[in-house]
Design a protein around this motif. Structure first.
Motif, PDB file in Angstrom:
ATOM      1  N   GLY A 159       0.891  -1.243  -0.044  1.00  0.00           N
ATOM      2  CA  GLY A 159       0.113  -0.030   0.012  1.00  0.00           C
ATOM      3  C   GLY A 159       0.814   1.237   0.117  1.00  0.00           C
ATOM      4  N   GLY A 160       1.949   1.165   0.124  1.00  0.00           N
ATOM      5  CA  GLY A 160       3.138   2.093   0.051  1.00  0.00           C
ATOM      6  C   GLY A 160       2.837   2.979   1.237  1.00  0.00           C
ATOM      7  N   ALA A 161       2.860   4.498   1.284  1.00  0.00           N
ATOM      8  CA  ALA A 161       2.765   5.264   2.193  1.00  0.00           C
ATOM      9  C   ALA A 161       1.171   5.192   2.653  1.00  0.00           C
ATOM     10  CB  ALA A 161       3.090   6.880   1.758  1.00  0.00           C
ATOM     11  N   ALA A 162       0.283   5.061   1.866  1.00  0.00           N
ATOM     12  CA  ALA A 162      -0.850   4.841   1.938  1.00  0.00           C
ATOM     13  C   ALA A 162      -1.451   3.697   2.894  1.00  0.00           C
ATOM     14  CB  ALA A 162      -2.094   5.284   1.114  1.00  0.00           C
ATOM     15  N   GLY A 163      -0.697   2.741   2.910  1.00  0.00           N
ATOM     16  CA  GLY A 163      -0.857   1.351   3.393  1.00  0.00           C
ATOM     17  C   GLY A 163      -1.044   1.524   4.886  1.00  0.00           C
ATOM     18  N   ALA A 164      -0.537   2.422   5.587  1.00  0.00           N
ATOM     19  CA  ALA A 164      -0.898   2.665   7.064  1.00  0.00           C
ATOM     20  C   ALA A 164      -2.413   3.078   7.402  1.00  0.00           C
ATOM     21  CB  ALA A 164      -0.035   3.844   7.681  1.00  0.00           C
ATOM     22  N   ALA A 165      -2.797   3.744   6.415  1.00  0.00           N
ATOM     23  CA  ALA A 165      -4.499   4.016   6.610  1.00  0.00           C
ATOM     24  C   ALA A 165      -5.262   3.093   6.225  1.00  0.00           C
ATOM     25  CB  ALA A 165      -4.604   5.276   5.737  1.00  0.00           C
ATOM     26  N   VAL A 166      -4.843   2.112   5.708  1.00  0.00           N
ATOM     27  CA  VAL A 166      -5.874   0.907   5.258  1.00  0.00           C
ATOM     28  C   VAL A 166      -5.726  -0.256   5.810  1.00  0.00           C
ATOM     29  CG1 VAL A 166      -6.795  -0.295   3.001  1.00  0.00           C
ATOM     30  CG2 VAL A 166      -6.010   2.099   3.018  1.00  0.00           C
ATOM     31  N   SER A 167      -6.567  -1.065   6.460  1.00  0.00           N
ATOM     32  CA  SER A 167      -6.286  -2.351   7.151  1.00  0.00           C
ATOM     33  C   SER A 167      -5.599  -3.400   6.350  1.00  0.00           C
ATOM     34  CB  SER A 167      -7.661  -2.825   7.584  1.00  0.00           C
ATOM     35  OG  SER A 167      -8.582  -3.354   6.610  1.00  0.00           O
ATOM     36  N   ASP A 168      -5.118  -4.153   6.815  1.00  0.00           N
ATOM     37  CA  ASP A 168      -4.241  -5.263   6.224  1.00  0.00           C
ATOM     38  C   ASP A 168      -5.278  -6.250   5.759  1.00  0.00           C
ATOM     39  OD1 ASP A 168      -2.046  -6.755   5.385  1.00  0.00           O
ATOM     40  OD2 ASP A 168      -2.408  -8.332   6.963  1.00  0.00           O
ATOM     41  N   LYS A 169      -6.439  -6.467   6.414  1.00  0.00           N
ATOM     42  CA  LYS A 169      -7.490  -7.314   5.999  1.00  0.00           C
ATOM     43  C   LYS A 169      -8.418  -6.841   5.173  1.00  0.00           C
ATOM     44  CE  LYS A 169      -6.134 -10.211   9.572  1.00  0.00           C
ATOM     45  NZ  LYS A 169      -5.594 -11.505   9.229  1.00  0.00           N
ATOM     46  N   ILE A 170      -8.677  -7.604   4.322  1.00  0.00           N
ATOM     47  CA  ILE A 170      -9.647  -7.372   3.208  1.00  0.00           C
ATOM     48  C   ILE A 170     -10.770  -8.167   3.050  1.00  0.00           C
ATOM     49  CG2 ILE A 170      -9.926  -7.107   0.492  1.00  0.00           C
ATOM     50  CD1 ILE A 170      -6.975  -6.437   0.589  1.00  0.00           C
ATOM     51  N   ARG A 171     -11.842  -8.068   3.168  1.00  0.00           N
ATOM     52  CA  ARG A 171     -13.106  -8.874   3.240  1.00  0.00           C
ATOM     53  C   ARG A 171     -13.526  -9.035   1.687  1.00  0.00           C
ATOM     54  NH1 ARG A 171     -14.801 -12.982   5.940  1.00  0.00           N
ATOM     55  NH2 ARG A 171     -17.049 -13.197   5.972  1.00  0.00           N
ATOM     56  N   ILE A 172     -13.940 -10.266   1.215  1.00  0.00           N
ATOM     57  CA  ILE A 172     -14.290 -10.501   0.014  1.00  0.00           C
ATOM     58  C   ILE A 172     -15.416 -11.200  -0.185  1.00  0.00           C
ATOM     59  CG2 ILE A 172     -13.778 -11.714  -2.296  1.00  0.00           C
ATOM     60  CD1 ILE A 172     -10.837 -11.555  -1.430  1.00  0.00           C
ATOM     61  N   ALA A 173     -16.501 -10.710  -1.103  1.00  0.00           N
ATOM     62  CA  ALA A 173     -17.833 -11.307  -0.956  1.00  0.00           C
ATOM     63  C   ALA A 173     -18.244 -11.349  -2.512  1.00  0.00           C
ATOM     64  CB  ALA A 173     -18.942  -9.976  -0.521  1.00  0.00           C
ATOM     65  N   LEU A 174     -18.782 -12.369  -2.832  1.00  0.00           N
ATOM     66  CA  LEU A 174     -18.974 -12.900  -4.123  1.00  0.00           C
ATOM     67  C   LEU A 174     -20.587 -13.291  -4.060  1.00  0.00           C
ATOM     68  CD1 LEU A 174     -16.362 -15.539  -4.323  1.00  0.00           C
ATOM     69  CD2 LEU A 174     -16.192 -13.328  -5.132  1.00  0.00           C
ATOM     70  N   GLU A 175     -21.211 -12.886  -5.052  1.00  0.00           N
ATOM     71  CA  GLU A 175     -22.689 -12.987  -5.529  1.00  0.00           C
ATOM     72  C   GLU A 175     -22.593 -13.895  -6.868  1.00  0.00           C
ATOM     73  OE1 GLU A 175     -24.895 -13.649  -3.300  1.00  0.00           O
ATOM     74  OE2 GLU A 175     -23.985 -12.372  -1.559  1.00  0.00           O
ATOM     75  N   ILE A 176     -22.760 -14.974  -7.044  1.00  0.00           N
ATOM     76  CA  ILE A 176     -22.644 -15.488  -8.450  1.00  0.00           C
ATOM     77  C   ILE A 176     -24.020 -16.235  -8.824  1.00  0.00           C
ATOM     78  CG2 ILE A 176     -21.278 -17.193  -9.661  1.00  0.00           C
ATOM     79  CD1 ILE A 176     -19.629 -14.725  -8.694  1.00  0.00           C
ATOM     80  N   GLU A 177     -24.317 -15.707 -10.098  1.00  0.00           N
ATOM     81  CA  GLU A 177     -25.161 -16.530 -10.772  1.00  0.00           C
ATOM     82  C   GLU A 177     -24.569 -17.169 -11.956  1.00  0.00           C
ATOM     83  OE1 GLU A 177     -29.060 -15.456 -13.817  1.00  0.00           O
ATOM     84  OE2 GLU A 177     -29.235 -14.730 -11.582  1.00  0.00           O
ATOM     85  N   ALA A 178     -24.814 -18.504 -12.292  1.00  0.00           N
ATOM     86  CA  ALA A 178     -24.212 -19.328 -13.280  1.00  0.00           C
ATOM     87  C   ALA A 178     -25.173 -19.776 -14.284  1.00  0.00           C
ATOM     88  CB  ALA A 178     -23.197 -20.118 -12.799  1.00  0.00           C
ATOM     89  N   ALA A 179     -25.027 -19.857 -15.416  1.00  0.00           N
ATOM     90  CA  ALA A 179     -25.815 -20.631 -16.633  1.00  0.00           C
ATOM     91  C   ALA A 179     -25.224 -21.713 -17.056  1.00  0.00           C
ATOM     92  CB  ALA A 179     -26.141 -19.608 -17.412  1.00  0.00           C
ATOM     93  N   GLN A 180     -26.016 -22.806 -17.379  1.00  0.00           N
ATOM     94  CA  GLN A 180     -25.637 -23.738 -18.041  1.00  0.00           C
ATOM     95  C   GLN A 180     -26.019 -23.777 -19.401  1.00  0.00           C
ATOM     96  OE1 GLN A 180     -27.608 -27.511 -16.521  1.00  0.00           O
ATOM     97  NE2 GLN A 180     -25.534 -28.550 -16.317  1.00  0.00           N
ATOM     98  N   ALA A 181     -25.176 -24.179 -20.230  1.00  0.00           N
ATOM     99  CA  ALA A 181     -25.299 -23.909 -21.900  1.00  0.00           C
ATOM    100  C   ALA A 181     -26.331 -24.825 -22.103  1.00  0.00           C
ATOM    101  CB  ALA A 181     -24.236 -24.208 -22.698  1.00  0.00           C
ATOM    102  N   LYS A 182     -27.376 -24.402 -23.246  1.00  0.00           N
ATOM    103  CA  LYS A 182     -28.543 -25.057 -23.594  1.00  0.00           C
ATOM    104  C   LYS A 182     -27.877 -26.291 -24.386  1.00  0.00           C
ATOM    105  CE  LYS A 182     -31.472 -21.108 -24.737  1.00  0.00           C
ATOM    106  NZ  LYS A 182     -32.067 -20.434 -25.913  1.00  0.00           N
ATOM    107  N   ALA A 183     -28.645 -27.530 -24.066  1.00  0.00           N
ATOM    108  CA  ALA A 183     -27.947 -28.879 -24.910  1.00  0.00           C
ATOM    109  C   ALA A 183     -28.255 -28.779 -26.411  1.00  0.00           C
ATOM    110  CB  ALA A 183     -28.766 -29.798 -23.986  1.00  0.00           C
TER     111      ALA A 183
END
Length: 183
Positions: A159-183
């Motif tokens: 994070g360089g100099a700005a790294g001190a202002a930002v937490s080390d921990k990053i929370r990741i969230a995924l909302e996924i819709e997936a489609a199956q190809a037509k046969a």
């Protein structure tokens, strides 16, 4: 004998393509320890294979790091530079699943290899199977929610100099819709 597919309502085995239009890859970090800065990635793709035995299912995903957005152009440009994502050197981050463990019939833990900033680490996603359905065009669709927390320092992101202002921990969230190809 009861199998995992017997307790997953409407389970469909097959190969699925992540629908980026109906999905979201987002994150947040703490700023100065008092607030959360949220962001997301606009460009990503992936394939999910739901196996006959759900615990043998697989996922591979690719996220374009240059597509990061925090709704602030100046901050986005800083996140893209060498202090954080270094998108010129590392244009993609990837996830490839490994072991899957059931918690309940709809909740799973998915171990996988996350490659970010040129470093690969094992992470565990908390996965919720949201269900299976049929798209109005007639092909099967599936929905998944997942989350994890990583330490940016584990991936060599200072994070360089700005790294001190930002937490080390990053929370990741995924909302996924997936489609199956037509046969």
């Amino acid at each position: 004998m009861t199998t995992q597919t017997d307790v997953i309502d409407g389970y469909v085995a097959g190969t699925w393509t992540i629908d980026a239009v109906h999905s979201d890859v987002s994150f947040y970090v703490r700023h100065l320890g008092v607030s959360k800065v949220r962001g997301h990635f606009a460009e990503f793709s992936g394939t999910i294979v739901t196996a006959e035995n759900p615990l043998e299912s697989k996922v591979e995903a690719v996220i374009k790091t240059n597509s990061v957005s925090t709704n602030n152009e100046m901050r986005d440009n800083h996140v893209r530079n060498a202090d954080f994502l270094d998108v010129e050197t590392y244009p993609e981050l990837t996830f490839v699943s490994g072991a899957i463990r059931p918690k309940t019939s709809e909740l799973f833990e998915v171990d996988g290899e996350l490659t970010l900033h040129g470093v690969t680490k094992t992470v565990t996603l908390q996965l919720e199977l949201n269900g299976f359905g049929t798209h109005y065009e007639g092909h099967p669709i599936a929905g998944f929610s997942a989350s994890t927390e990583i330490s940016r320092s584990d991936f060599g992101i200072t994070g360089g100099a700005a790294g001190a202002a930002v937490s080390d921990k990053i929370r990741i969230a995924l909302e996924i819709e997936a489609a199956q190809a037509k046969a």
